[in-house]
Scaffold this motif. Structure first.
Motif, PDB file in Angstrom:
ATOM      1  N   SER A   1      37.557  47.635  47.479  1.00  0.00           N
ATOM      2  CA  SER A   1      36.303  47.370  48.168  1.00  0.00           C
ATOM      3  C   SER A   1      35.405  46.610  47.189  1.00  0.00           C
ATOM      4  O   SER A   1      34.968  47.164  46.179  1.00  0.00           O
ATOM      5  CB  SER A   1      35.655  48.699  48.582  1.00  0.00           C
ATOM      6  OG  SER A   1      34.383  48.496  49.117  1.00  0.00           O
ATOM      7  N   VAL A   2      35.178  45.338  47.471  1.00  0.00           N
ATOM      8  CA  VAL A   2      34.478  44.467  46.527  1.00  0.00           C
ATOM      9  C   VAL A   2      32.983  44.774  46.555  1.00  0.00           C
ATOM     10  O   VAL A   2      32.368  44.817  47.616  1.00  0.00           O
ATOM     11  CB  VAL A   2      34.724  42.982  46.865  1.00  0.00           C
ATOM     12  CG1 VAL A   2      33.962  42.076  45.894  1.00  0.00           C
ATOM     13  CG2 VAL A   2      36.217  42.663  46.837  1.00  0.00           C
ATOM     14  N   ARG A   3      32.392  44.968  45.375  1.00  0.00           N
ATOM     15  CA  ARG A   3      30.955  45.217  45.283  1.00  0.00           C
ATOM     16  C   ARG A   3      30.206  44.049  44.648  1.00  0.00           C
ATOM     17  O   ARG A   3      29.012  43.871  44.889  1.00  0.00           O
ATOM     18  CB  ARG A   3      30.694  46.495  44.494  1.00  0.00           C
ATOM     19  CG  ARG A   3      31.348  47.708  45.135  1.00  0.00           C
ATOM     20  CD  ARG A   3      31.016  47.778  46.641  1.00  0.00           C
ATOM     21  NE  ARG A   3      31.738  48.818  47.313  1.00  0.00           N
ATOM     22  CZ  ARG A   3      31.352  50.074  47.396  1.00  0.00           C
ATOM     23  NH1 ARG A   3      30.238  50.445  46.812  1.00  0.00           N
ATOM     24  NH2 ARG A   3      32.079  50.955  48.045  1.00  0.00           N
ATOM     25  N   ALA A   4      30.898  43.286  43.818  1.00  0.00           N
ATOM     26  CA  ALA A   4      30.271  42.123  43.185  1.00  0.00           C
ATOM     27  C   ALA A   4      31.360  41.112  42.856  1.00  0.00           C
ATOM     28  O   ALA A   4      32.494  41.476  42.535  1.00  0.00           O
ATOM     29  CB  ALA A   4      29.523  42.527  41.919  1.00  0.00           C
ATOM     30  N   CYS A   5      30.996  39.841  42.958  1.00  0.00           N
ATOM     31  CA  CYS A   5      31.927  38.744  42.660  1.00  0.00           C
ATOM     32  C   CYS A   5      31.166  37.673  41.896  1.00  0.00           C
ATOM     33  O   CYS A   5      30.164  37.152  42.392  1.00  0.00           O
ATOM     34  CB  CYS A   5      32.516  38.167  43.950  1.00  0.00           C
ATOM     35  SG  CYS A   5      33.643  36.770  43.689  1.00  0.00           S
ATOM     36  N   ALA A   6      31.605  37.369  40.681  1.00  0.00           N
ATOM     37  CA  ALA A   6      30.950  36.347  39.875  1.00  0.00           C
ATOM     38  C   ALA A   6      31.411  34.954  40.305  1.00  0.00           C
ATOM     39  O   ALA A   6      32.541  34.764  40.752  1.00  0.00           O
ATOM     40  CB  ALA A   6      31.251  36.560  38.398  1.00  0.00           C
ATOM     41  N   ILE A   7      30.508  33.990  40.167  1.00  0.00           N
ATOM     42  CA  ILE A   7      30.814  32.598  40.464  1.00  0.00           C
ATOM     43  C   ILE A   7      31.125  31.881  39.151  1.00  0.00           C
ATOM     44  O   ILE A   7      30.391  32.013  38.163  1.00  0.00           O
ATOM     45  CB  ILE A   7      29.636  31.920  41.180  1.00  0.00           C
ATOM     46  CG1 ILE A   7      29.345  32.626  42.506  1.00  0.00           C
ATOM     47  CG2 ILE A   7      29.926  30.441  41.417  1.00  0.00           C
ATOM     48  CD1 ILE A   7      30.502  32.649  43.483  1.00  0.00           C
ATOM     49  N   ASN A   8      32.216  31.113  39.151  1.00  0.00           N
ATOM     50  CA  ASN A   8      32.633  30.352  37.983  1.00  0.00           C
ATOM     51  C   ASN A   8      32.995  28.937  38.407  1.00  0.00           C
ATOM     52  O   ASN A   8      33.192  28.657  39.597  1.00  0.00           O
ATOM     53  CB  ASN A   8      33.830  31.033  37.318  1.00  0.00           C
ATOM     54  CG  ASN A   8      33.491  32.424  36.803  1.00  0.00           C
ATOM     55  OD1 ASN A   8      32.872  32.573  35.769  1.00  0.00           O
ATOM     56  ND2 ASN A   8      33.886  33.457  37.540  1.00  0.00           N
ATOM     57  N   TYR A   9      33.117  28.033  37.424  1.00  0.00           N
ATOM     58  CA  TYR A   9      33.356  26.634  37.781  1.00  0.00           C
ATOM     59  C   TYR A   9      34.644  26.421  38.579  1.00  0.00           C
ATOM     60  O   TYR A   9      34.689  25.545  39.443  1.00  0.00           O
ATOM     61  CB  TYR A   9      33.348  25.747  36.532  1.00  0.00           C
ATOM     62  CG  TYR A   9      33.156  24.290  36.904  1.00  0.00           C
ATOM     63  CD1 TYR A   9      31.913  23.835  37.338  1.00  0.00           C
ATOM     64  CD2 TYR A   9      34.210  23.388  36.854  1.00  0.00           C
ATOM     65  CE1 TYR A   9      31.734  22.522  37.705  1.00  0.00           C
ATOM     66  CE2 TYR A   9      34.034  22.071  37.219  1.00  0.00           C
ATOM     67  CZ  TYR A   9      32.791  21.644  37.646  1.00  0.00           C
ATOM     68  OH  TYR A   9      32.616  20.338  38.019  1.00  0.00           O
ATOM     69  N   PRO A  10      35.702  27.192  38.356  1.00  0.00           N
ATOM     70  CA  PRO A  10      36.879  27.024  39.218  1.00  0.00           C
ATOM     71  C   PRO A  10      36.584  27.189  40.706  1.00  0.00           C
ATOM     72  O   PRO A  10      37.293  26.611  41.543  1.00  0.00           O
ATOM     73  CB  PRO A  10      37.833  28.108  38.715  1.00  0.00           C
ATOM     74  CG  PRO A  10      37.496  28.231  37.264  1.00  0.00           C
ATOM     75  CD  PRO A  10      36.007  28.070  37.204  1.00  0.00           C
ATOM     76  N   ASP A  11      35.536  27.947  41.061  1.00  0.00           N
ATOM     77  CA  ASP A  11      35.181  28.070  42.480  1.00  0.00           C
ATOM     78  C   ASP A  11      34.723  26.736  43.059  1.00  0.00           C
ATOM     79  O   ASP A  11      34.950  26.452  44.235  1.00  0.00           O
ATOM     80  CB  ASP A  11      34.082  29.124  42.660  1.00  0.00           C
ATOM     81  CG  ASP A  11      34.545  30.513  42.271  1.00  0.00           C
ATOM     82  OD1 ASP A  11      35.660  30.888  42.664  1.00  0.00           O
ATOM     83  OD2 ASP A  11      33.799  31.215  41.566  1.00  0.00           O
ATOM     84  N   VAL A  12      34.066  25.928  42.228  1.00  0.00           N
ATOM     85  CA  VAL A  12      33.663  24.583  42.657  1.00  0.00           C
ATOM     86  C   VAL A  12      34.895  23.723  42.930  1.00  0.00           C
ATOM     87  O   VAL A  12      34.966  22.999  43.928  1.00  0.00           O
ATOM     88  CB  VAL A  12      32.784  23.916  41.581  1.00  0.00           C
ATOM     89  CG1 VAL A  12      32.442  22.485  41.961  1.00  0.00           C
ATOM     90  CG2 VAL A  12      31.520  24.730  41.329  1.00  0.00           C
TER      91      VAL A  12
END
Length: 344
Positions: free
Chosen positions: A33-44
């Protein structure tokens, strides 16, 4: 469950929030159950089909998560429902639930919240692998960090200081310079925005040389690339190590005569492949990160949080190189399985 999906290649504006079936953990997997997800350059890159890996669409981006185990496949041992975990998963994190391999999990310390947990692994594990395995950084050496106010840049500053280096941080604004100072940088250089003509490139090279001192930098940590790479390489010291970490400013072409003149190494840093090929070495690095974290010598800097439906805004900030520290998506849970797992 809810998921923010990429249905066609493009920018963050192409992402759509949808209701999709809950995943079922297969052999060797758990349901988180995901509570937090960080954004990183690979997401771009991954939503634009510009990353090394191209998942089958539709898929949710988001490669770094923190959450609570909701179900465990019968083949899995050592993990239980209710365990608080963090993991780097490649993609799929911008969703309320994700099924992932148990071998990808690390325990989130009880005293840490989910946003901090989601912000740790990718940047700090990349940086520690880069500095120690590829850069052979040693006490007393000089480390030059480009893009020093981003998540991985700040991690490199903190780890560089923890390992006894003199750290020179290079950033593009006074706001970012302050973030680098707060992370412990010994000196800070503010560089102009690319592109550069020949004279501007030479001026930047001289600025790098002045910042690192006459002996040059022993290790250069470059998660930026583009027109910044050659000026930085010209500031490297004898037998220095230039660490190629990323290319948000573009993929540079380096004059290889510089490597001969400085007898230096240009070293690629692909943490994901390292972790897959040598999981034991990666686990040892992560254990060391947890120790440094508990000692207060490193601390993930979450500078902004966003709701799941606004994750595209965070990805756009990353694409525009506006992020300072880590941007984290907080994922609201509802329905069965959410009780008793409040964020700490």
């Amino acid at each position: 469950m809810r998921a923010l999906l990429s249905r066609a290649p493009g920018g963050p504006e192409t992402l759509t929030l949808a209701d999709v079936p809950d995943p079922v953990p297969g052999k060797g997997q758990v349901l988180v159950s995901v509570r937090a997800c960080a954004i990183n350059y690979p997401d771009v890159l991954i939503i634009a089909d510009k990353y090394q890996f191209k998942p089958t669409r539709p898929f949710a981006p988001g490669g770094e998560i923190a959450g609570v185990i909701e179900a465990v496949n019968e083949s899995v041992t050592g993990w239980s429902v209710g365990d608080r975990v963090i993991a780097v998963i490649g993609h799929g994190g911008l969703a309320t639930k994700v099924a992932i391999g148990a071998d990808q999990l690390f325990r989130l310390p009880d005293e840490r919240n989910f946003e901090e947990g989601a912000a740790l692994l990718l940047t700090y594990a990349t940086a520690i692998h880069a500095l120690l395995d590829r850069g052979q950084l040693r006490t007393g050496q000089t480390l030059l960090v480009l893009g020093a106010a981003g998540g991985v840049g700040l991690a490199a500053i903190e780890l560089g200081k923890a390992f006894g280096a003199t750290v020179v941080a290079a950033v593009s604004s006074e706001e970012k310079a302050q973030a680098a100072r707060d992370a412990g940088a010994d000196r800070v250089l503010i560089y102009p925005r690319a592109p550069f003509d020949k004279a501007q490139s030479k001026a930047l090279s001289e600025a790098f040389k002045d910042a690192v001192g006459p002996a040059g930098a022993d290790v250069i940590f470059d998660p930026v690339g583009g027109d910044y790479a050659e000026p930085a390489l010209r500031a490297i010291g004898w037998e220095g190590r230039y660490l190629v970490v990323g290319f948000p400013a573009g993929i540079p072409k380096l004059p290889l005569n510089l490597t001969l003149l400085k007898s230096c190494d240009v070293c690629g840093v692909f943490w994901g492949a390292f972790a897959a090929r040598d999981p034991q070495a990666n686990a040892e690095h992560v254990e060391r990160l947890f120790s440094l974290w508990s000692e207060g010598r490193i601390s993930p800097r979450v500078t902004a949080t966003f709701a799941l439906e606004d994750a595209g805004v965070a990805i756009a900030k990353m694409a525009n190189r506006e992020a300072v520290g880590k941007l984290v998506i907080t994922v609201e849970q509802s329905g069965p399985g959410s009780a008793g797992t409040e964020q700490r």
